[in-house]
Design a protein around this motif. Structure first.
Motif, PDB file in Angstrom:
ATOM      1  N   VAL A 263       0.842  -1.193   0.000  1.00  0.00           N
ATOM      2  CA  VAL A 263       0.000   0.000   0.000  1.00  0.00           C
ATOM      3  C   VAL A 263       0.873   1.237   0.000  1.00  0.00           C
ATOM      4  CG1 VAL A 263      -1.889  -1.157   1.219  1.00  0.00           C
ATOM      5  CG2 VAL A 263      -0.141   0.087   2.528  1.00  0.00           C
ATOM      6  N   THR A 264       0.285   2.359  -0.353  1.00  0.00           N
ATOM      7  CA  THR A 264       0.973   3.646  -0.259  1.00  0.00           C
ATOM      8  C   THR A 264       0.028   4.658   0.367  1.00  0.00           C
ATOM      9  OG1 THR A 264       0.272   4.273  -2.503  1.00  0.00           O
ATOM     10  CG2 THR A 264       2.447   3.261  -2.268  1.00  0.00           C
ATOM     11  N   ALA A 265       0.604   5.673   0.990  1.00  0.00           N
ATOM     12  CA  ALA A 265      -0.176   6.768   1.564  1.00  0.00           C
ATOM     13  C   ALA A 265       0.599   8.058   1.330  1.00  0.00           C
ATOM     14  CB  ALA A 265      -0.411   6.545   3.057  1.00  0.00           C
ATOM     15  N   ARG A 266      -0.090   9.068   0.815  1.00  0.00           N
ATOM     16  CA  ARG A 266       0.602  10.314   0.464  1.00  0.00           C
ATOM     17  C   ARG A 266      -0.345  11.496   0.563  1.00  0.00           C
ATOM     18  NH1 ARG A 266      -0.311  10.311  -5.698  1.00  0.00           N
ATOM     19  NH2 ARG A 266      -1.358   8.332  -6.045  1.00  0.00           N
ATOM     20  N   VAL A 267       0.247  12.671   0.776  1.00  0.00           N
ATOM     21  CA  VAL A 267      -0.487  13.935   0.814  1.00  0.00           C
ATOM     22  C   VAL A 267       0.287  14.947  -0.005  1.00  0.00           C
ATOM     23  CG1 VAL A 267      -1.141  15.888   2.280  1.00  0.00           C
ATOM     24  CG2 VAL A 267      -1.574  13.547   3.054  1.00  0.00           C
ATOM     25  N   HIS A 268      -0.372  15.569  -0.976  1.00  0.00           N
ATOM     26  CA  HIS A 268       0.289  16.575  -1.802  1.00  0.00           C
ATOM     27  C   HIS A 268      -0.749  17.310  -2.649  1.00  0.00           C
ATOM     28  CE1 HIS A 268      -0.359  13.839  -5.170  1.00  0.00           C
ATOM     29  NE2 HIS A 268       0.257  12.884  -4.493  1.00  0.00           N
ATOM     30  N   PRO A 269      -0.404  18.486  -3.187  1.00  0.00           N
ATOM     31  CA  PRO A 269      -1.318  19.153  -4.120  1.00  0.00           C
ATOM     32  C   PRO A 269      -1.375  18.346  -5.416  1.00  0.00           C
ATOM     33  CG  PRO A 269       0.422  20.646  -3.362  1.00  0.00           C
ATOM     34  CD  PRO A 269       0.830  19.269  -2.984  1.00  0.00           C
ATOM     35  N   ALA A 270      -2.518  18.366  -6.058  1.00  0.00           N
ATOM     36  CA  ALA A 270      -2.663  17.650  -7.327  1.00  0.00           C
ATOM     37  C   ALA A 270      -3.721  18.318  -8.180  1.00  0.00           C
ATOM     38  CB  ALA A 270      -3.039  16.187  -7.086  1.00  0.00           C
ATOM     39  N   MET A 271      -3.554  18.209  -9.489  1.00  0.00           N
ATOM     40  CA  MET A 271      -4.594  18.634 -10.419  1.00  0.00           C
ATOM     41  C   MET A 271      -5.606  17.505 -10.556  1.00  0.00           C
ATOM     42  SD  MET A 271      -2.451  20.481 -13.480  1.00  0.00           S
ATOM     43  CE  MET A 271      -1.429  21.929 -13.175  1.00  0.00           C
ATOM     44  N   ILE A 272      -6.893  17.848 -10.519  1.00  0.00           N
ATOM     45  CA  ILE A 272      -7.937  16.856 -10.757  1.00  0.00           C
ATOM     46  C   ILE A 272      -8.931  17.436 -11.760  1.00  0.00           C
ATOM     47  CG2 ILE A 272      -7.740  15.695  -8.538  1.00  0.00           C
ATOM     48  CD1 ILE A 272     -10.168  17.256  -7.594  1.00  0.00           C
ATOM     49  N   PRO A 273      -9.496  16.600 -12.618  1.00  0.00           N
ATOM     50  CA  PRO A 273     -10.429  17.095 -13.631  1.00  0.00           C
ATOM     51  C   PRO A 273     -11.663  17.734 -13.004  1.00  0.00           C
ATOM     52  CG  PRO A 273      -9.755  14.837 -14.092  1.00  0.00           C
ATOM     53  CD  PRO A 273      -9.268  15.152 -12.724  1.00  0.00           C
ATOM     54  N   LEU A 274     -12.183  18.755 -13.651  1.00  0.00           N
ATOM     55  CA  LEU A 274     -13.393  19.417 -13.150  1.00  0.00           C
ATOM     56  C   LEU A 274     -14.577  18.469 -13.121  1.00  0.00           C
ATOM     57  CD1 LEU A 274     -13.063  22.862 -14.973  1.00  0.00           C
ATOM     58  CD2 LEU A 274     -12.581  22.341 -12.565  1.00  0.00           C
ATOM     59  N   SER A 275     -14.500  17.370 -13.860  1.00  0.00           N
ATOM     60  CA  SER A 275     -15.581  16.391 -13.869  1.00  0.00           C
ATOM     61  C   SER A 275     -15.565  15.483 -12.645  1.00  0.00           C
ATOM     62  CB  SER A 275     -15.481  15.525 -15.134  1.00  0.00           C
ATOM     63  OG  SER A 275     -14.211  14.873 -15.197  1.00  0.00           O
ATOM     64  N   HIS A 276     -14.469  15.497 -11.880  1.00  0.00           N
ATOM     65  CA  HIS A 276     -14.373  14.635 -10.703  1.00  0.00           C
ATOM     66  C   HIS A 276     -15.177  15.247  -9.559  1.00  0.00           C
ATOM     67  CE1 HIS A 276     -12.714  12.307  -7.370  1.00  0.00           C
ATOM     68  NE2 HIS A 276     -12.233  11.469  -8.272  1.00  0.00           N
ATOM     69  N   PRO A 277     -15.901  14.436  -8.774  1.00  0.00           N
ATOM     70  CA  PRO A 277     -16.703  14.984  -7.669  1.00  0.00           C
ATOM     71  C   PRO A 277     -15.917  15.842  -6.691  1.00  0.00           C
ATOM     72  CG  PRO A 277     -17.306  12.712  -8.068  1.00  0.00           C
ATOM     73  CD  PRO A 277     -16.111  12.991  -8.932  1.00  0.00           C
TER      74      PRO A 277
END
Length: 430
Positions: A263-277
């Motif tokens: 498994v992995t666990a991470r926290v960081h800024p990310a770009m996400i599509p405007l279509s994502h909830p």
């Protein structure tokens, strides 16, 4: 029939959350008694400053001796909302050793020492509940630990810090810079005077450790979580995200590897599509997206902080723990049977958005493309603009490992034609 002898509750901390817990216990006493099957009585409140006026709380209940309070022996449930590692850790352990179950909102302590606290609870036959430690009022811990106990969770992706979401939402909607948005958040009370824990991702990382541990039945400590803050996110990053049909969020991402072996666990800024909830989660709200094998995609949304919302989660746990006390049983404890290894960040695979400042002359794009190819990172799109000898080159990759991307960026920095790497951002949610 309702038991007439009340269940006694000790409250450790009476700040924003603690005072709301006390208020709800008082104003909704009859409802709580009916739901539990017995009255609940506030038997003591431990504070640091006893002289402060606390409306609705009998001054005779207030004490500065938290240790004596949890050692009384007649306390059924201790509610810990003081936060931090010590004295909270010692007080929780002492409370369970003296017969009390514990409800806590302490994400930092649970992320660091959750296994040890669970071991004490199991050894003493007591409950340890902590719904309020992650995402405020949003029911999340209990669904993961109980409702999805028969399913296989593969991914948990979410916005778990209201302060950072408020700042990034303001930058997105108004075009403000980071400092301007932070100043607004501070003025409105969404950011602390020292916002480091929030904006540098420490708060979200603690929550990610807790979520990953529950979701994957594996011990995940705070040190296992890769953490990056959001202080370097700029208005230019948002402009570039909009050109891609994306926005930027600070995300906590917990994933099971494709082969299920780690498994992995991470926290960081990310770009996400405007279509994502998650792209439409505004202001100081939180939302968590859970992907399970049988249940499919689930989303949990609501206020992630504040006195009343957090107190709601605390009281929900209090009712559950009190019911267990009356029934002579215990709720779910730690589930870490899977004991999966936590992979390093270098093994994480995702897409990337890289912005480069380059010389505006023939052959630059070919040089850059060659570096990506040499490191096994496939390019999806390239956008170039510039004049007067200076140019900006934006590269969006296909999925690649973080280690491969790191090697690519290091090599790009060595090119004479690359003046600088302006920004690197992961692209998630696709």
């Amino acid at each position: 029939m309702m038991r007439t002898r009340p269940l006694k509750v000790a409250l450790l901390g009476c700040g924003v959350v603690g005072s709301e817990v006390a208020r709800i216990m008082t104003t909704h006493a009859d409802d709580l008694a009916a739901r539990i099957g017995a009255p609940v009585e506030l038997a003591g409140v431990a504070v640091r400053r006893p002289d402060r006026v606390r409306e609705g709380i009998d001054p005779a209940l207030v004490t500065t001796d938290a240790t004596a309070l949890v050692k009384r022996g007649d306390i059924d449930v201790v509610v810990e909302v003081i936060g931090g590692i010590e004295p909270a850790r010692t007080l929780i352990t002492t409370a369970m050793e003296h017969g009390a179950s514990v409800v806590s909102a302490n994400k930092a302590l649970l992320a660091q020492d959750g296994p040890a606290l669970h071991a004490v609870a199991a050894g003493q036959g007591r409950d340890l509940y902590y719904e309020a430690a992650v995402a405020g009022a949003i029911p999340l811990i209990r669904p993961l630990r109980e409702s999805l106990a028969g399913d296989k969770v593969n991914r948990v992706l979410g916005i778990v810090n209201g302060t950072t979401n408020f700042i990034l939402d303001a930058m997105d909607s108004t075009g403000a810079g980071y400092q301007e948005a932070l100043d607004e958040a501070t003025a409105l009370g969404y950011a602390e005077a020292d916002p480091t824990a929030d904006v540098e991702g420490f708060d979200a990382a603690a929550k990610a450790a807790i979520l990953a541990g529950i979701a994957f039945h594996t011990r995940v400590r705070l040190d296992d979580v890769h953490r990056e803050g959001m202080t370097e996110v700029t208005a230019a990053d948002f402009a570039s995200a909009k050109e891609m049909g994306c926005t930027i969020k600070l995300l906590a991402i917990c994933e099971r590897a494709a082969d299920g072996a780690s498994v992995t666990a991470r926290v960081h800024p990310a770009m996400i599509p405007l279509s994502h909830p998650l792209a439409n989660v505004r202001g100081a709200y939180n939302a968590v997206f859970v992907e399970a094998e049988a249940a499919g995609q689930l989303m949990f949304y609501g206020p992630g902080a504040g006195g009343a919302p957090t107190a709601s989660a605390v009281l929900g746990d209090l009712v559950a723990v009190c019911r267990n006390r009356l029934g002579g049983g215990r709720g779910p404890g730690e589930s870490a049977y899977a004991a999966l290894p936590v992979s390093p960040m270098g093994e994480v695979v995702t897409r990337y958005h890289i912005s480069l400042d380059v010389a505006d002359k023939p052959g630059v794009l070919a040089q850059v493309a060659t570096v990506f190819a040499e490191h096994g990172v496939s390019i999806d799109t390239v956008r170039q603009s510039g004049k007067d000898g200076e140019a900006s080159l934006v590269v969006v990759t296909h999925r690649a490992s973080d280690a491969a991307l790191g090697g690519t960026v290091e090599a790009l920095r060595k090119l004479d034609t690359v003046r600088g790497v302006a920004s690197i951002m992961r692209v998630e949610g696709e």
